[in-house]
Design a protein around this motif. Structure first.
Motif, short mmCIF file in Angstrom:
data_model
loop_
_atom_site.label_atom_id
_atom_site.label_comp_id
_atom_site.label_asym_id
_atom_site.label_seq_id
_atom_site.Cartn_x
_atom_site.Cartn_y
_atom_site.Cartn_z
N ARG A 66 0.80 -1.22 0.00
CA ARG A 66 0.00 0.00 0.00
C ARG A 66 0.84 1.28 0.00
NH1 ARG A 66 -2.85 1.03 4.36
NH2 ARG A 66 -1.74 -0.36 5.79
N PHE A 67 2.07 1.19 0.47
CA PHE A 67 2.91 2.38 0.62
C PHE A 67 4.07 2.33 -0.38
CE2 PHE A 67 2.03 3.53 5.36
CZ PHE A 67 0.67 3.45 5.12
N THR A 68 4.45 3.48 -0.88
CA THR A 68 5.58 3.59 -1.80
C THR A 68 6.46 4.77 -1.39
OG1 THR A 68 4.24 2.72 -3.62
CG2 THR A 68 6.30 3.84 -4.19
N ILE A 69 7.74 4.49 -1.21
CA ILE A 69 8.70 5.54 -0.91
C ILE A 69 9.48 5.87 -2.18
CG2 ILE A 69 10.53 3.93 -0.15
CD1 ILE A 69 11.27 6.00 2.01
N SER A 70 9.76 7.15 -2.35
CA SER A 70 10.54 7.58 -3.51
C SER A 70 11.30 8.84 -3.14
CB SER A 70 9.63 7.84 -4.71
OG SER A 70 8.69 8.86 -4.42
N ARG A 71 12.25 9.21 -3.99
CA ARG A 71 13.01 10.43 -3.71
C ARG A 71 13.25 11.19 -5.00
NH1 ARG A 71 18.07 8.70 -0.56
NH2 ARG A 71 18.49 10.95 -0.59
N ASP A 72 13.33 12.49 -4.84
CA ASP A 72 13.69 13.39 -5.95
C ASP A 72 14.83 14.25 -5.43
OD1 ASP A 72 13.93 15.31 -7.90
OD2 ASP A 72 11.78 15.58 -8.16
N ASN A 73 16.03 13.84 -5.75
CA ASN A 73 17.18 14.57 -5.23
C ASN A 73 17.28 15.98 -5.79
OD1 ASN A 73 18.03 12.44 -3.59
ND2 ASN A 73 19.29 11.55 -5.20
N SER A 74 16.70 16.21 -6.95
CA SER A 74 16.72 17.56 -7.51
C SER A 74 15.88 18.52 -6.66
CB SER A 74 16.21 17.56 -8.94
OG SER A 74 14.83 17.27 -9.00
N LYS A 75 14.94 17.94 -5.92
CA LYS A 75 14.10 18.75 -5.03
C LYS A 75 14.44 18.53 -3.56
CE LYS A 75 10.20 18.88 -8.25
NZ LYS A 75 8.77 18.59 -8.46
N ASN A 76 15.50 17.75 -3.30
CA ASN A 76 15.88 17.45 -1.91
C ASN A 76 14.69 16.94 -1.10
OD1 ASN A 76 18.48 18.21 -2.41
ND2 ASN A 76 18.39 20.13 -1.30
N THR A 77 13.93 16.05 -1.70
CA THR A 77 12.69 15.60 -1.07
C THR A 77 12.52 14.09 -1.23
OG1 THR A 77 11.63 17.73 -1.52
CG2 THR A 77 10.18 15.89 -1.02
N VAL A 78 12.04 13.49 -0.16
CA VAL A 78 11.61 12.10 -0.18
C VAL A 78 10.11 12.07 0.06
CG1 VAL A 78 11.68 9.94 1.15
CG2 VAL A 78 13.80 11.06 0.48
N TYR A 79 9.44 11.18 -0.64
CA TYR A 79 7.99 11.09 -0.56
C TYR A 79 7.58 9.73 0.00
CZ TYR A 79 8.43 14.92 -3.91
OH TYR A 79 8.78 16.08 -4.54
N LEU A 80 6.41 9.72 0.60
CA LEU A 80 5.77 8.48 1.01
C LEU A 80 4.33 8.53 0.51
CD1 LEU A 80 6.13 5.81 2.58
CD2 LEU A 80 5.06 6.97 4.52
N GLN A 81 4.06 7.74 -0.52
CA GLN A 81 2.71 7.62 -1.05
C GLN A 81 1.98 6.53 -0.27
OE1 GLN A 81 1.11 9.43 -3.58
NE2 GLN A 81 -0.71 8.30 -2.90
N MET A 82 0.88 6.89 0.32
CA MET A 82 0.11 5.95 1.14
C MET A 82 -1.27 5.78 0.54
SD MET A 82 1.25 7.23 4.94
CE MET A 82 0.31 8.73 4.87
N ASN A 83 -1.60 4.58 0.16
CA ASN A 83 -2.89 4.28 -0.45
C ASN A 83 -3.69 3.33 0.43
OD1 ASN A 83 -2.12 5.78 -2.76
ND2 ASN A 83 -1.13 3.98 -3.66
N SER A 84 -4.97 3.28 0.16
CA SER A 84 -5.88 2.37 0.89
C SER A 84 -5.67 2.49 2.40
CB SER A 84 -5.66 0.93 0.43
OG SER A 84 -5.86 0.80 -0.95
N LEU A 85 -5.68 3.71 2.87
CA LEU A 85 -5.38 3.95 4.28
C LEU A 85 -6.44 3.34 5.20
CD1 LEU A 85 -3.94 7.51 3.92
CD2 LEU A 85 -2.76 5.60 4.99
#
Length: 116
Positions: A66-85
């Motif tokens: 349900r969860f996906t982690i990703s990063r965009d180093n150009s934006k200095n940001t890491v994301y956590l996509q959380m679905n079906s909470l």
């Protein structure tokens, strides 16, 4: 000054989605391994997901579908996509960026509430 700031938390209905962001400043973010943790009231902090500087990911077994982690180093940001909470996902979510034992930074946390 805390170099990590989480955002994106809030109130969502069961079955909904949220995307959390962990934005870094003042550090060479691309060198850091980053993890998301969560802590619910009365419970221990638990690892949700992590991503290495090279982009390899790891998840808690119960969340990987349900969860996906990703990063965009150009934006200095890491994301956590959380679905079906689910209500059980409600917690304060923290990000942790680690480069070395002396370069280990935590954000202030962002609250996720799952309720109808």
């Amino acid at each position: 000054q805390v170099p990590l700031v989480e955002s994106g938390g809030g109130l969502v209905q069961p079955g909904g989605s949220l995307r959390l962001s962990c934005a870094a400043s003042g550090i060479i973010f691309r060198r850091y391994h980053v993890a998301w943790y969560r802590q619910a009231p009365g419970k221990q902090r638990e690892l949700v997901a992590s991503i290495t500087s090279g982009g390899s990911t790891n998840y808690a077994d119960s969340l990987k579908d349900r969860f996906t982690i990703s990063r965009d180093n150009s934006k200095n940001t890491v994301y956590l996509q959380m679905n079906s909470l689910k209500p059980g996902d409600a917690a304060v979510y923290y990000c942790d960026a680690v480069y070395s034992p002396l370069a280990d930074y935590w954000g202030q946390g962002t609250q996720v509430t799952v309720s109808s």
